[in-house]
Design an enzyme around this catalytic site. Sequence first.
Site, mmCIF file in Angstrom:
data_model
loop_
_atom_site.group_PDB
_atom_site.id
_atom_site.type_symbol
_atom_site.label_atom_id
_atom_site.label_comp_id
_atom_site.label_asym_id
_atom_site.label_seq_id
_atom_site.Cartn_x
_atom_site.Cartn_y
_atom_site.Cartn_z
ATOM 1 N N GLY A 1 -8.937 35.750 68.413
ATOM 2 C CA GLY A 1 -9.572 34.814 69.200
ATOM 3 C C GLY A 1 -10.497 35.709 70.181
ATOM 4 O O GLY A 1 -9.875 36.573 70.929
ATOM 5 N N ASP B 1 -20.584 35.367 75.611
ATOM 6 C CA ASP B 1 -21.040 35.680 74.153
ATOM 7 C C ASP B 1 -20.571 34.344 73.516
ATOM 8 O O ASP B 1 -19.578 34.067 73.180
ATOM 9 C CB ASP B 1 -19.697 36.708 73.812
ATOM 10 C CG ASP B 1 -19.673 37.109 72.210
ATOM 11 O OD1 ASP B 1 -20.396 36.567 71.622
ATOM 12 O OD2 ASP B 1 -19.002 38.310 71.971
ATOM 13 N N LYS C 1 -24.377 38.585 75.520
ATOM 14 C CA LYS C 1 -24.167 39.479 74.444
ATOM 15 C C LYS C 1 -24.502 38.828 73.159
ATOM 16 O O LYS C 1 -23.614 37.727 72.876
ATOM 17 C CB LYS C 1 -23.035 40.274 74.735
ATOM 18 C CG LYS C 1 -22.996 41.230 73.304
ATOM 19 C CD LYS C 1 -21.592 40.720 72.301
ATOM 20 C CE LYS C 1 -21.741 41.399 70.841
ATOM 21 N NZ LYS C 1 -20.981 40.455 70.012
ATOM 22 N N GLY D 1 -23.954 46.239 64.910
ATOM 23 C CA GLY D 1 -23.332 47.085 63.953
ATOM 24 C C GLY D 1 -23.180 48.457 63.970
ATOM 25 O O GLY D 1 -23.345 48.976 65.062
ATOM 26 N N ASP E 1 -12.306 47.891 58.942
ATOM 27 C CA ASP E 1 -12.425 46.417 59.421
ATOM 28 C C ASP E 1 -12.912 46.039 60.856
ATOM 29 O O ASP E 1 -12.709 46.823 61.803
ATOM 30 C CB ASP E 1 -11.068 46.129 59.414
ATOM 31 C CG ASP E 1 -10.854 44.483 59.849
ATOM 32 O OD1 ASP E 1 -11.648 43.618 59.977
ATOM 33 O OD2 ASP E 1 -9.727 44.066 60.257
ATOM 34 N N GLY F 1 -13.295 42.421 65.834
ATOM 35 C CA GLY F 1 -13.079 42.565 67.182
ATOM 36 C C GLY F 1 -13.888 43.865 67.533
ATOM 37 O O GLY F 1 -13.825 44.244 68.847
ATOM 38 N N ALA F 2 -14.769 44.449 66.749
ATOM 39 C CA ALA F 2 -15.682 45.478 67.562
ATOM 40 C C ALA F 2 -16.626 44.771 68.621
ATOM 41 O O ALA F 2 -16.834 45.250 69.595
ATOM 42 C CB ALA F 2 -16.720 45.861 66.250
ATOM 43 N N GLY F 3 -17.272 43.830 68.359
ATOM 44 C CA GLY F 3 -18.088 43.213 69.325
ATOM 45 C C GLY F 3 -17.188 42.780 70.776
ATOM 46 O O GLY F 3 -17.689 42.990 71.877
ATOM 47 N N ASP F 4 -15.903 42.538 70.547
ATOM 48 C CA ASP F 4 -14.945 42.023 71.694
ATOM 49 C C ASP F 4 -14.729 43.422 72.299
ATOM 50 O O ASP F 4 -14.553 43.425 73.670
ATOM 51 C CB ASP F 4 -13.843 41.343 71.229
ATOM 52 C CG ASP F 4 -14.112 39.928 70.486
ATOM 53 O OD1 ASP F 4 -14.984 39.329 70.869
ATOM 54 O OD2 ASP F 4 -13.240 39.620 69.492
HETATM 55 P P1 ADP Z 1 -20.085 41.758 66.808
HETATM 56 O O1 ADP Z 1 -18.514 41.853 66.415
HETATM 57 O O2 ADP Z 1 -20.398 40.815 67.744
HETATM 58 O O3 ADP Z 1 -21.000 41.291 65.323
HETATM 59 P P2 ADP Z 1 -20.821 44.441 66.120
HETATM 60 O O4 ADP Z 1 -20.450 44.347 64.890
HETATM 61 O O5 ADP Z 1 -22.404 44.536 66.293
HETATM 62 O O6 ADP Z 1 -20.534 43.158 67.203
HETATM 63 O O7 ADP Z 1 -20.009 45.408 67.090
HETATM 64 C C1 ADP Z 1 -20.469 45.789 68.215
HETATM 65 C C2 ADP Z 1 -20.473 47.228 68.439
HETATM 66 O O8 ADP Z 1 -19.594 48.192 67.794
HETATM 67 C C3 ADP Z 1 -21.731 47.530 67.859
HETATM 68 O O9 ADP Z 1 -22.885 47.549 68.712
HETATM 69 C C4 ADP Z 1 -21.405 49.159 67.768
HETATM 70 O O10 ADP Z 1 -21.680 49.996 68.734
HETATM 71 C C5 ADP Z 1 -19.867 49.123 67.307
HETATM 72 N N1 ADP Z 1 -19.874 48.827 65.777
HETATM 73 C C6 ADP Z 1 -19.815 47.885 65.269
HETATM 74 N N2 ADP Z 1 -19.499 48.156 63.769
HETATM 75 C C7 ADP Z 1 -19.807 49.690 63.646
HETATM 76 C C8 ADP Z 1 -19.757 50.325 62.579
HETATM 77 N N3 ADP Z 1 -19.496 50.051 61.291
HETATM 78 N N4 ADP Z 1 -19.957 51.628 62.822
HETATM 79 C C9 ADP Z 1 -19.954 52.213 64.203
HETATM 80 N N5 ADP Z 1 -19.967 51.281 65.055
HETATM 81 C C10 ADP Z 1 -19.928 50.088 64.934
#
Ligand code: ADP
Length: 320
Positions: free
Chosen positions: A37, A166, A195, A231, A255, A258-261
């Site tokens: 979440g 977000d 964001k 990304g 995987d 959670g990258a955005g979070d």
């Molecule tokens: P969301 O999860 O909201 O779609 P992103 O996927 O763009 O957001 O991820 C948020 C941040 O995490 C990106 O701006 C980047 O800096 C980092 N990130 C995400 N995916 C990758 C990846 N495959 N390699 C390197 N950094 C990543």
Amino acid sequence: SGSSLIVSFGEMLIDFVPTVSGVSLAEAPGFLKAPGGAPANVAIAVARLGGKASFVGKLGEDEFGRMLADILKQNGVSDDGILFDQGARTALAFVTLRADGEREFMFYRNPSADMLLKPEELNLDLIRSAKVFHYGSISLIVEPCRSAHLKAMEVAKEAGALLSYDPNLRLPLWPSADEARKQILSIWDKADIVKVSDVELEFLTGSDKVDDETAMKLWRPNFTLLLVTLGEKGSRYYTKKFHGSVDAFHVNTVDTTGAGDSFVGALLCKIVDDPSILEDESKLRKVLTFANACGAITTTKKGAIPALPTEADALALING
Ligand code: ADP
């Protein structure tokens, strides 16, 4: 730590994730229970980085709700904003891992407890004590949760918090794409920090180009910072005075959940400690480098919460 409070508002749920890709949950040889979440992930991201975080949302009075409340506490997130619904159950998501690595979600929301949070149930003193109030529930559209969302935003704003949004777009949850666009943009003029992902940028503007001109279509006078995450292409930032982009880190991605979070949690942690970051481009770039590092690290492990970095993890990646 002595840092100021970040309150994250929305849902926490459990993702049931197949242990292999390319099959639905029903066809999978097994599954994992992954707590998540987006708003809860942000709260834990902040706490793992040493910040002070509180999660505000409703869970079911069931084994899943108790498990999630324990996970928040174990991860150092304050539980004074957690409510339990007496009737409804905790939200669940059933994930299909497609062969191309993308995820498809089916939700148990019948309605789930998070959707039943009422404005009068909010802990207003807690919300008033936030320096940053972050929101982004997938249930923005559903009453009474929508009213609770709006009330919490208003109370936080009145008390002087920075508002961070977000949209966490999950299109299948909305009656139509037009409705999703309309509802999300209806609260666009309230936030200080917004964001969006590149996908959300395209969706909200109706443009198929992720460039400055498209991003500026989302700009509102109330914003202090608009971020577009891309990304593996990093992130872009827009303020009243300057804009630019910060490259991503190269990592071994397994995987992206959670990258955005993780990115948002890292950013908010730094802003709450030093709001002047929003006025100073070199400081902001440094913070976004940190946030990009946190996002990147989160992609190197399965799941969101287990993959969220500490400050030391992020500094190790930055300093190579
Ligand atoms: P969301 O999860 O909201 O779609 P992103 O996927 O763009 O957001 O991820 C948020 C941040 O995490 C990106 O701006 C980047 O800096 C980092 N990130 C995400 N995916 C990758 C990846 N495959 N390699 C390197 N950094 C990543």
